[in-house]
Design a protein around this motif. Sequence first.
Motif, PDB file in Angstrom:
ATOM      1  N   VAL A 230       0.850  -1.047   0.163  1.00  0.00           N
ATOM      2  CA  VAL A 230       0.165  -0.094   0.139  1.00  0.00           C
ATOM      3  C   VAL A 230       0.887   1.069   0.086  1.00  0.00           C
ATOM      4  O   VAL A 230       0.640   2.322  -0.599  1.00  0.00           O
ATOM      5  N   ILE A 231       1.916   1.298   0.856  1.00  0.00           N
ATOM      6  CA  ILE A 231       2.839   2.395   0.927  1.00  0.00           C
ATOM      7  C   ILE A 231       3.364   2.984  -0.495  1.00  0.00           C
ATOM      8  O   ILE A 231       3.713   3.730  -0.728  1.00  0.00           O
ATOM      9  N   LEU A 232       3.703   1.548  -1.064  1.00  0.00           N
ATOM     10  CA  LEU A 232       4.480   1.599  -2.384  1.00  0.00           C
ATOM     11  C   LEU A 232       3.779   1.712  -3.406  1.00  0.00           C
ATOM     12  O   LEU A 232       4.228   1.953  -4.649  1.00  0.00           O
ATOM     13  N   SER A 233       2.375   2.048  -3.456  1.00  0.00           N
ATOM     14  CA  SER A 233       1.483   2.116  -4.552  1.00  0.00           C
ATOM     15  C   SER A 233       1.423   3.489  -5.398  1.00  0.00           C
ATOM     16  O   SER A 233       1.000   3.224  -6.494  1.00  0.00           O
ATOM     17  N   PRO A 234       1.785   4.313  -4.694  1.00  0.00           N
ATOM     18  CA  PRO A 234       2.347   5.562  -5.517  1.00  0.00           C
ATOM     19  C   PRO A 234       3.448   5.342  -6.727  1.00  0.00           C
ATOM     20  O   PRO A 234       3.465   5.912  -7.845  1.00  0.00           O
ATOM     21  N   LEU A 235       4.059   4.468  -6.295  1.00  0.00           N
ATOM     22  CA  LEU A 235       5.399   3.991  -7.268  1.00  0.00           C
ATOM     23  C   LEU A 235       4.936   2.917  -8.039  1.00  0.00           C
ATOM     24  O   LEU A 235       5.312   3.037  -9.207  1.00  0.00           O
ATOM     25  N   THR A 236       4.116   2.005  -7.569  1.00  0.00           N
ATOM     26  CA  THR A 236       3.850   0.777  -8.546  1.00  0.00           C
ATOM     27  C   THR A 236       2.500   0.931  -9.225  1.00  0.00           C
ATOM     28  O   THR A 236       2.336   0.518 -10.229  1.00  0.00           O
ATOM     29  N   GLY A 237       1.632   2.107  -8.735  1.00  0.00           N
ATOM     30  CA  GLY A 237       0.606   2.452  -9.539  1.00  0.00           C
ATOM     31  C   GLY A 237      -0.586   1.106  -9.513  1.00  0.00           C
ATOM     32  O   GLY A 237      -1.353   1.066 -10.261  1.00  0.00           O
ATOM     33  N   ASP A 238      -0.557   0.399  -8.146  1.00  0.00           N
ATOM     34  CA  ASP A 238      -1.427  -0.757  -8.175  1.00  0.00           C
ATOM     35  C   ASP A 238      -2.757  -0.093  -8.034  1.00  0.00           C
ATOM     36  O   ASP A 238      -3.077   0.697  -7.153  1.00  0.00           O
ATOM     37  N   PRO A 239      -3.523  -0.554  -8.982  1.00  0.00           N
ATOM     38  CA  PRO A 239      -5.056  -0.170  -9.290  1.00  0.00           C
ATOM     39  C   PRO A 239      -5.931  -0.682  -7.894  1.00  0.00           C
ATOM     40  O   PRO A 239      -6.984   0.064  -7.943  1.00  0.00           O
ATOM     41  N   PRO A 301      14.371   7.164  -9.615  1.00  0.00           N
ATOM     42  CA  PRO A 301      13.904   7.856 -10.912  1.00  0.00           C
ATOM     43  C   PRO A 301      13.527   7.046 -12.018  1.00  0.00           C
ATOM     44  O   PRO A 301      13.137   7.553 -13.007  1.00  0.00           O
ATOM     45  N   SER A 302      14.208   5.648 -11.955  1.00  0.00           N
ATOM     46  CA  SER A 302      13.971   4.679 -13.229  1.00  0.00           C
ATOM     47  C   SER A 302      12.425   4.544 -13.393  1.00  0.00           C
ATOM     48  O   SER A 302      11.921   3.859 -14.460  1.00  0.00           O
ATOM     49  N   PHE A 303      11.853   4.717 -12.312  1.00  0.00           N
ATOM     50  CA  PHE A 303      10.298   4.465 -12.319  1.00  0.00           C
ATOM     51  C   PHE A 303       9.442   5.430 -13.307  1.00  0.00           C
ATOM     52  O   PHE A 303       9.722   6.632 -13.102  1.00  0.00           O
ATOM     53  N   ALA A 304       8.513   4.940 -13.879  1.00  0.00           N
ATOM     54  CA  ALA A 304       7.543   5.673 -14.744  1.00  0.00           C
ATOM     55  C   ALA A 304       7.113   7.122 -14.121  1.00  0.00           C
ATOM     56  O   ALA A 304       6.406   7.004 -12.924  1.00  0.00           O
ATOM     57  N   SER A 305       7.313   8.075 -14.848  1.00  0.00           N
ATOM     58  CA  SER A 305       6.896   9.580 -14.233  1.00  0.00           C
ATOM     59  C   SER A 305       5.579   9.944 -13.980  1.00  0.00           C
ATOM     60  O   SER A 305       4.714   9.951 -13.206  1.00  0.00           O
ATOM     61  N   ASP A 306       4.685   9.071 -14.944  1.00  0.00           N
ATOM     62  CA  ASP A 306       3.301   8.911 -14.920  1.00  0.00           C
ATOM     63  C   ASP A 306       2.612   8.372 -13.545  1.00  0.00           C
ATOM     64  O   ASP A 306       1.617   8.665 -13.036  1.00  0.00           O
ATOM     65  N   GLN A 307       3.231   7.259 -13.082  1.00  0.00           N
ATOM     66  CA  GLN A 307       3.030   6.521 -11.965  1.00  0.00           C
ATOM     67  C   GLN A 307       3.177   7.496 -10.616  1.00  0.00           C
ATOM     68  O   GLN A 307       2.386   7.479  -9.902  1.00  0.00           O
ATOM     69  N   ILE A 308       4.219   8.149 -10.847  1.00  0.00           N
ATOM     70  CA  ILE A 308       4.683   8.976  -9.576  1.00  0.00           C
ATOM     71  C   ILE A 308       3.613  10.097  -9.656  1.00  0.00           C
ATOM     72  O   ILE A 308       2.964  10.520  -8.335  1.00  0.00           O
ATOM     73  N   GLN A 309       3.317  10.703 -10.639  1.00  0.00           N
ATOM     74  CA  GLN A 309       2.566  12.057 -10.879  1.00  0.00           C
ATOM     75  C   GLN A 309       0.960  11.639 -10.244  1.00  0.00           C
ATOM     76  O   GLN A 309       0.394  12.816 -10.047  1.00  0.00           O
ATOM     77  N   MET A 310       0.465  10.326 -10.617  1.00  0.00           N
ATOM     78  CA  MET A 310      -0.678  10.110 -10.408  1.00  0.00           C
ATOM     79  C   MET A 310      -1.374  10.415  -8.893  1.00  0.00           C
ATOM     80  O   MET A 310      -2.314  10.945  -8.866  1.00  0.00           O
ATOM     81  N   SER A 311      -0.194  10.359  -7.902  1.00  0.00           N
ATOM     82  CA  SER A 311      -0.768  10.927  -6.682  1.00  0.00           C
ATOM     83  C   SER A 311      -0.792  12.247  -6.413  1.00  0.00           C
ATOM     84  O   SER A 311      -1.309  12.752  -5.263  1.00  0.00           O
ATOM     85  N   GLU A 312      -0.690  13.106  -7.416  1.00  0.00           N
ATOM     86  CA  GLU A 312      -0.649  14.743  -7.023  1.00  0.00           C
ATOM     87  C   GLU A 312      -2.178  15.049  -7.226  1.00  0.00           C
ATOM     88  O   GLU A 312      -2.801  16.065  -6.774  1.00  0.00           O
ATOM     89  N   ASP A 313      -2.946  14.135  -7.903  1.00  0.00           N
ATOM     90  CA  ASP A 313      -4.373  14.595  -8.103  1.00  0.00           C
ATOM     91  C   ASP A 313      -5.396  13.962  -7.041  1.00  0.00           C
ATOM     92  O   ASP A 313      -5.814  12.891  -7.235  1.00  0.00           O
ATOM     93  N   ILE A 314      -5.565  14.616  -6.084  1.00  0.00           N
ATOM     94  CA  ILE A 314      -6.424  14.255  -4.962  1.00  0.00           C
ATOM     95  C   ILE A 314      -7.422  15.322  -4.825  1.00  0.00           C
ATOM     96  O   ILE A 314      -7.141  16.625  -4.118  1.00  0.00           O
ATOM     97  N   GLU A 315      -8.792  15.129  -5.331  1.00  0.00           N
ATOM     98  CA  GLU A 315      -9.628  16.215  -5.462  1.00  0.00           C
ATOM     99  C   GLU A 315      -9.973  16.637  -3.959  1.00  0.00           C
ATOM    100  O   GLU A 315     -10.353  15.894  -2.961  1.00  0.00           O
ATOM    101  N   GLY A 316      -9.921  18.128  -3.749  1.00  0.00           N
ATOM    102  CA  GLY A 316     -10.430  18.422  -2.403  1.00  0.00           C
ATOM    103  C   GLY A 316      -9.320  18.350  -1.288  1.00  0.00           C
ATOM    104  O   GLY A 316      -9.476  18.938  -0.265  1.00  0.00           O
TER     105      GLY A 316
END
Length: 363
Positions: A230-239, A301-316
């Motif tokens: 769970v902690i690593l999910s921003p890195l792995t993008g686990d859905p 830094p070798s991990f996909a940037s789109d996986q990292i950036q997904m965590s920035e979008d938290i509505e509210g």
Amino acid sequence: MIKRREGMASRGQAASAPPASTVCVTGATGYIGSWLVRSLLHRGYIVHATARDTGKASQILSRFGRSDRLKIFRADLREEGSFDEAVEGCAGVFHVAAFMELGTSVAENIEDHVRSKILEPAVRGTINLLRSCSRSSTVKRVIFTSSVSTITAKNDDGAWAPMVDESSFVSVDRVWKEKPNGWVYVLMKRLTEEKAFEFAKEKGMDLVSIISPTVAGPFLTPSVPISNQVILSPLTGDPELYPILVAVQSRLGSIALAHIEDICDAHIFLLETAAARGRYICAAGSCTIPQLSYFFSLQHPSFASDQIQMSEDIEGFTCSACSVICSRKITDLGFEFKYSVKDILKETLSSCAESRFLSDFKT
């Protein structure tokens, strides 16, 4: 395996006499349970470890090299009297095991299914263990492993509280009404703890609850613990796991963390400290999902940037809304944390990399 660091501050001194020699740990094959068994053995305790699968328990726990002080018992929360033999002769019992059959997809009426197939068996299982403790002639204190899912930083109006402490209960009625992500687990932990305290009061039993946050770091189990994943999910993008992290942050304003060694030492501290009463939050600190992502991006830094950036979008959500998740009650009692949030994240990454878990997610 990551070695224990040298030169750290010592724990607060226990207020009671030297620890009793024999204790019981339920759920000994799990992440916290297995590490707790090892910690107890290293401190000189005789340990009765319980598991539904004794073969699996023996495989995990026999590596600790303390076979003369470790005895494994088969026990099942679903079976009345199953823990009688395991707790007899023990002065303390650590109830770490949890009823984890959380599937709900087969139900036509989801609420009835959750009540009858999940919540009632979970409560009944905890009471089964406590009845065994009550029947025992030796058990003096039970340490109940609760969860940060039982608390919230939001009041009934949805406003953020400046501080979260042991009294910041999640509203059961609100969870039933809103059914947020992970709502079944939230209800299970909230209700089992509530019923455990009711039973303990009725029987005059000494029960202390430790509210575990997201626990991470190195592990002894064959597979990577879900909390680490769970902690690593921003890195792995686990859905499936990333929404759990978002749900925790939406309820608390941040992700409260504890190192596995600290959480197990806190369990033992609360057993040994005579003055311990009630519930205790045990979090070394917390961070937001964007902070997690930033830390991971620096480390990997070798991990996909789109996986990292997904965590920035938290509505509210804004960082200024964060509440302080307070562990002052346990630190005022004398407990000291050894590991910071940064330590926890570094060791989580390191241990998961050693297990090759992260290799599946590299681009």
